[in-house]
Design an enzyme around this catalytic site. Structure first.
Site, PDB file in Angstrom:
ATOM      1  N   ASP A   1      38.283  42.618  34.412  1.00 47.61           N
ATOM      2  CA  ASP A   1      37.744  43.616  35.336  1.00 47.61           C
ATOM      3  C   ASP A   1      36.234  43.503  35.510  1.00 47.61           C
ATOM      4  O   ASP A   1      35.520  42.997  34.642  1.00 47.61           O
ATOM      5  CB  ASP A   1      38.049  45.025  34.822  1.00 47.61           C
ATOM      6  CG  ASP A   1      39.490  45.435  35.022  1.00 47.61           C
ATOM      7  OD1 ASP A   1      40.312  44.574  35.391  1.00 47.61           O
ATOM      8  OD2 ASP A   1      39.800  46.617  34.783  1.00 47.61           O
TER       9      ASP A   1
ATOM     10  N   HIS B   1      39.036  46.388  42.713  1.00 41.55           N
ATOM     11  CA  HIS B   1      38.622  47.313  41.644  1.00 41.55           C
ATOM     12  C   HIS B   1      37.549  48.271  42.153  1.00 41.55           C
ATOM     13  O   HIS B   1      36.747  48.781  41.374  1.00 41.55           O
ATOM     14  CB  HIS B   1      38.111  46.514  40.448  1.00 41.55           C
ATOM     15  CG  HIS B   1      38.064  47.273  39.156  1.00 41.55           C
ATOM     16  ND1 HIS B   1      39.077  48.109  38.728  1.00 41.55           N
ATOM     17  CD2 HIS B   1      37.122  47.322  38.181  1.00 41.55           C
ATOM     18  CE1 HIS B   1      38.764  48.622  37.545  1.00 41.55           C
ATOM     19  NE2 HIS B   1      37.577  48.168  37.198  1.00 41.55           N
TER      20      HIS B   1
ATOM     21  N   HIS C   1      37.217  42.203  30.193  1.00 39.52           N
ATOM     22  CA  HIS C   1      36.185  42.325  31.216  1.00 39.52           C
ATOM     23  C   HIS C   1      35.354  41.048  31.289  1.00 39.52           C
ATOM     24  O   HIS C   1      35.090  40.421  30.256  1.00 39.52           O
ATOM     25  CB  HIS C   1      35.272  43.518  30.928  1.00 39.52           C
ATOM     26  CG  HIS C   1      35.979  44.833  30.959  1.00 39.52           C
ATOM     27  ND1 HIS C   1      36.751  45.288  29.907  1.00 39.52           N
ATOM     28  CD2 HIS C   1      36.060  45.781  31.928  1.00 39.52           C
ATOM     29  CE1 HIS C   1      37.274  46.471  30.233  1.00 39.52           C
ATOM     30  NE2 HIS C   1      36.877  46.781  31.445  1.00 39.52           N
TER      31      HIS C   1
ATOM     32  N   HIS D   1      32.717  50.999  41.347  1.00 36.17           N
ATOM     33  CA  HIS D   1      33.304  51.418  40.067  1.00 36.17           C
ATOM     34  C   HIS D   1      33.121  52.919  39.779  1.00 36.17           C
ATOM     35  O   HIS D   1      32.742  53.323  38.687  1.00 36.17           O
ATOM     36  CB  HIS D   1      32.704  50.598  38.922  1.00 36.17           C
ATOM     37  CG  HIS D   1      33.600  50.504  37.719  1.00 36.17           C
ATOM     38  ND1 HIS D   1      33.686  51.501  36.767  1.00 36.17           N
ATOM     39  CD2 HIS D   1      34.436  49.524  37.307  1.00 36.17           C
ATOM     40  CE1 HIS D   1      34.535  51.140  35.814  1.00 36.17           C
ATOM     41  NE2 HIS D   1      35.011  49.942  36.131  1.00 36.17           N
TER      42      HIS D   1
END
Length: 279
Positions: free
Chosen positions: A99, A150, A244, A154
């Protein structure tokens, strides 16, 4: 040592994308029902910050501006009330997901390790990072990886209006199309925070919601050994691993992948990418 299937060149990947999206009965994602009730958000799973060239305050809080009308998207998907958590089907199949990137400091090293072992993974990218690193998205396409949405900056989506959620998702899909070459078919909510609007909008944009089964918590920078232990202890058929490749110092995540990936392969796991759970 078992490996995933040979990487497809980008031109083959893109021309065959529609067929791949609906193909396959083994390893399909089936967890998650289709209804209209809201789902309860999960615990935070991503840390703050962005890549070196993008300040964290900019990465997370930059006001949204229009980049033109959205492009055509795939047909609407079923509206779910919870995200997909794991794979179904036979065999020792697992998914590795990353991510918050792509980040020029860490993502290339992750791609290098995946290429070394012939493994494909799924990258849930943030739109601002994707726009700044289109060459990395092109590499992901060339090497057969899946790129998912995504959001742009964020945010915690459950605290935004429906219009803001849509803007976050649409801008990111456009950035992915420009760098990767096709519309994203998967979406992951930042912090694992989902609600009815997120599921409905994702469905309208032709994206399935994918969460995770095993959280490495690498964003807390717990140490390479701890990240390895969490992933190896959580390994099992059907699991989706969360790591990540951006959002902070991800050197531990890079080092951990180099060590646990060959071990998983030696243990007989087939590390693959998601396929659509419907035709």
């Amino acid at each position: 040592m078992k490996k995933d299937q040979t990487f497809m060149p980008r031109r083959v990947l893109l021309t065959g994308a529609a067929a791949m999206g609906a193909a396959g009965t083994a390893g399909l994602f089936l967890t998650g029902c289709t209804d209209t009730a809201p789902a309860r958000p999960g615990a935070p799973a991503a840390g703050p910050g962005g890549r070196a060239a993008v300040k964290s305050s900019t990465f997370r809080l930059q006001p949204l501006t229009g980049d033109g009308p959205p492009r055509a998207v795939p047909a609407r998907t079923p509206v779910r009330v919870e995200p997909i958590l794991r794979m179904s089907g036979t065999g020792r199949r697992m998914l590795l997901t990353f991510d918050d990137g792509p980040d020029r400091a860490y993502t290339p090293h992750i791609l290098d390790t995946l290429a070394k072992y012939g493994v494909r993974a799924t990258f849930f990218v943030c739109g601002e990072m994707a726009r700044a690193n289109r060459d990395l998205l092109a590499r992901m396409a060339d090497e057969g990886h899946v790129v998912g949405n995504h959001t742009w900056s964020h945010p915690l989506l459950t605290e935004l209006s429906r219009a803001r959620i849509r803007a976050e998702m649409e801008r990111t899909s456009e950035a992915i199309e420009q760098g990767y070459g096709e519309h994203p078919r998967w979406f992951r909510a930042p912090y694992g925070a989902w609600n009815r609007a997120v599921f409905q909008l994702g469905s309208e944009m032709g994206m399935e919601p994918l969460a995770w089964t095993v959280d490495s918590l690498d964003w807390t920078e717990p140490g390479t050994r701890t990240i390895i232990d969490r992933i190896e202890h959580g390994a099992a058929p059907g699991v989706v691993v969360l790591s990540h490749d951006a959002g902070g110092d991800r050197s531990q995540s890079v080092s951990a992948l180099r060590r646990y990936l060959p071990r998983l392969l030696d243990d007989g796991y087939h590390l693959t990418v998601p396929r659509r759970p419907y035709a």
